[in-house]
Design a protein around this motif. Structure first.
Motif, short mmCIF file in Angstrom:
data_model
loop_
_atom_site.label_atom_id
_atom_site.label_comp_id
_atom_site.label_asym_id
_atom_site.label_seq_id
_atom_site.Cartn_x
_atom_site.Cartn_y
_atom_site.Cartn_z
N LEU A 1 -36.31 -14.39 -2.49
CA LEU A 1 -36.24 -15.01 -1.17
C LEU A 1 -36.10 -13.95 -0.09
O LEU A 1 -36.71 -14.05 0.99
CB LEU A 1 -35.07 -16.00 -1.10
CG LEU A 1 -34.89 -16.73 0.23
CD1 LEU A 1 -36.11 -17.58 0.56
CD2 LEU A 1 -33.63 -17.59 0.21
N THR A 2 -35.32 -12.91 -0.38
CA THR A 2 -35.17 -11.80 0.57
C THR A 2 -36.51 -11.12 0.84
O THR A 2 -36.86 -10.84 1.99
CB THR A 2 -34.17 -10.76 0.02
OG1 THR A 2 -32.89 -11.39 -0.16
CG2 THR A 2 -34.03 -9.59 0.98
N VAL A 3 -37.28 -10.91 -0.23
CA VAL A 3 -38.60 -10.30 -0.09
C VAL A 3 -39.53 -11.21 0.70
O VAL A 3 -40.26 -10.76 1.59
CB VAL A 3 -39.20 -10.01 -1.49
CG1 VAL A 3 -40.65 -9.52 -1.36
CG2 VAL A 3 -38.36 -8.98 -2.23
N PHE A 4 -39.47 -12.50 0.39
CA PHE A 4 -40.33 -13.48 1.05
C PHE A 4 -40.07 -13.53 2.55
O PHE A 4 -40.99 -13.51 3.37
CB PHE A 4 -40.11 -14.86 0.42
CG PHE A 4 -40.83 -15.98 1.10
CD1 PHE A 4 -42.20 -16.13 0.98
CD2 PHE A 4 -40.12 -16.93 1.85
CE1 PHE A 4 -42.87 -17.18 1.61
CE2 PHE A 4 -40.78 -17.97 2.47
CZ PHE A 4 -42.16 -18.10 2.35
N LEU A 5 -38.80 -13.57 2.93
CA LEU A 5 -38.45 -13.67 4.35
C LEU A 5 -38.78 -12.40 5.12
O LEU A 5 -38.87 -12.42 6.34
CB LEU A 5 -36.97 -14.01 4.50
CG LEU A 5 -36.55 -15.40 4.01
CD1 LEU A 5 -35.04 -15.56 4.08
CD2 LEU A 5 -37.23 -16.49 4.83
N ALA A 6 -38.96 -11.30 4.38
CA ALA A 6 -39.29 -10.03 5.03
C ALA A 6 -40.79 -9.84 5.22
O ALA A 6 -41.22 -8.85 5.82
CB ALA A 6 -38.72 -8.87 4.22
N LEU A 7 -41.60 -10.79 4.73
CA LEU A 7 -43.05 -10.69 4.89
C LEU A 7 -43.42 -10.67 6.38
O LEU A 7 -42.75 -11.32 7.19
CB LEU A 7 -43.74 -11.87 4.21
CG LEU A 7 -43.67 -11.93 2.69
CD1 LEU A 7 -44.27 -13.26 2.19
CD2 LEU A 7 -44.39 -10.75 2.05
N PRO A 8 -44.47 -9.96 6.75
CA PRO A 8 -44.85 -9.91 8.17
C PRO A 8 -45.33 -11.25 8.72
O PRO A 8 -45.23 -11.50 9.92
CB PRO A 8 -45.99 -8.87 8.19
CG PRO A 8 -46.49 -8.83 6.79
CD PRO A 8 -45.31 -9.09 5.92
N GLU A 9 -45.85 -12.11 7.84
CA GLU A 9 -46.25 -13.44 8.25
C GLU A 9 -46.13 -14.40 7.07
O GLU A 9 -46.23 -14.00 5.91
CB GLU A 9 -47.67 -13.46 8.82
CG GLU A 9 -48.74 -13.01 7.85
CD GLU A 9 -50.13 -13.05 8.46
OE1 GLU A 9 -50.25 -13.22 9.70
OE2 GLU A 9 -51.11 -12.91 7.70
N ILE A 10 -45.87 -15.67 7.40
CA ILE A 10 -45.75 -16.71 6.38
C ILE A 10 -46.68 -17.84 6.79
O ILE A 10 -46.34 -18.68 7.64
CB ILE A 10 -44.30 -17.21 6.25
CG1 ILE A 10 -43.37 -16.05 5.90
CG2 ILE A 10 -44.20 -18.32 5.20
CD1 ILE A 10 -41.89 -16.42 5.93
N LEU A 11 -47.88 -17.85 6.22
CA LEU A 11 -48.90 -18.81 6.62
C LEU A 11 -48.81 -20.08 5.79
O LEU A 11 -48.72 -20.04 4.56
CB LEU A 11 -50.29 -18.20 6.48
CG LEU A 11 -50.56 -16.95 7.33
CD1 LEU A 11 -51.95 -16.40 7.02
CD2 LEU A 11 -50.43 -17.28 8.81
#
Length: 219
Positions: free
Chosen positions: A133-143
């Protein structure tokens, strides 16, 4: 006659009561409690109540609101919660009643406490889930694909994550835009996360706050 706002919580089996049925439950409770409130005029008279931000089916909440008008300006508002609670089912409980301060149109955001776990035992540990989840939230965009009035539209959720606070038990508090102008359902983010890690997830979601501009509580 004055406008009053009831704040109530909804949990347990009652979180699976739809918004329409919640409306019916509240109407029955108001009738049984014999509150002296304003009724619509005309052939089919009924208690006029409004809900500022209807709760999604399956969500629990500690901060739901319901507005109505009391006819007597000297009505003891502090007695209304108990009168309603005596007529409500287990799982719905009125917490307070006071004169309304903000308008529903003033709502700008809402906060949710969210716990995630895999649908299949052993598929992923809670510690791994938290790390991913930490990695996911750090993504530059969440489409994600979001349904709008004009059909499906691809939206980047990243700018709409107003706050995300992690708890010691692995759950987290997520603050998203909410209201008539823009409303982001947290399940959009959860489904996108499930797709990202390719694990089917169960989410326990509780709305814990509704806010107006500046982060002030909706009251």
């Amino acid at each position: 006659m004055k406008n009053v706002r009831v704040i109530y919580e909804k949990h347990g089996a009652c979180k699976y009561i739809s918004h329409l049925d919640t409306n019916r439950v509240m109407l029955r409770a108001i009738g049984k409690s014999r509150l002296n409130i304003w009724y619509t005029e005309g052939f089919n008279r009924h208690a006029y109540i409004t809900f500022a931000l209807p709760l999604s089916l399956g969500f629990a909440s500690t901060c739901e609101s319901m507005d109505f008008r009391v006819l007597d300006d000297n009505e003891d508002l502090s007695a209304i919660p108990q009168r309603l609670n005596d007529c409500l089912p287990e799982g719905i409980r009125v917490l307070s009643c006071a004169e309304a301060v903000h308008k529903p149109a003033d709502i700008e955001s809402a906060a949710y406490d969210i716990s995630l776990e895999p649908m299949n035992d052993g598929e992923i540990s809670l510690e791994e889930l938290s790390d991913k989840l930490t990695v996911f939230l750090a993504l530059p965009e969440i489409l994600v694909d979001k349904k709008t009035k004009k059909g499906m539209k691809q939206v980047d959720l990243k700018p709409y994550i107003l706050a995300c606070e992690r708890h010691d038990d692995g759950s987290f508090r997520l603050t998203l835009p909410a209201g008539s102008a823009l409303n982001i359902n947290p399940t959009l983010l959860i489904n996108a996360f499930a797709d990202f890690i390719k694990v089917e997830l169960h989410a326990d979601i509780t709305r814990v706050g509704v806010f107006v501009k500046g982060g002030e509580d909706f009251a």
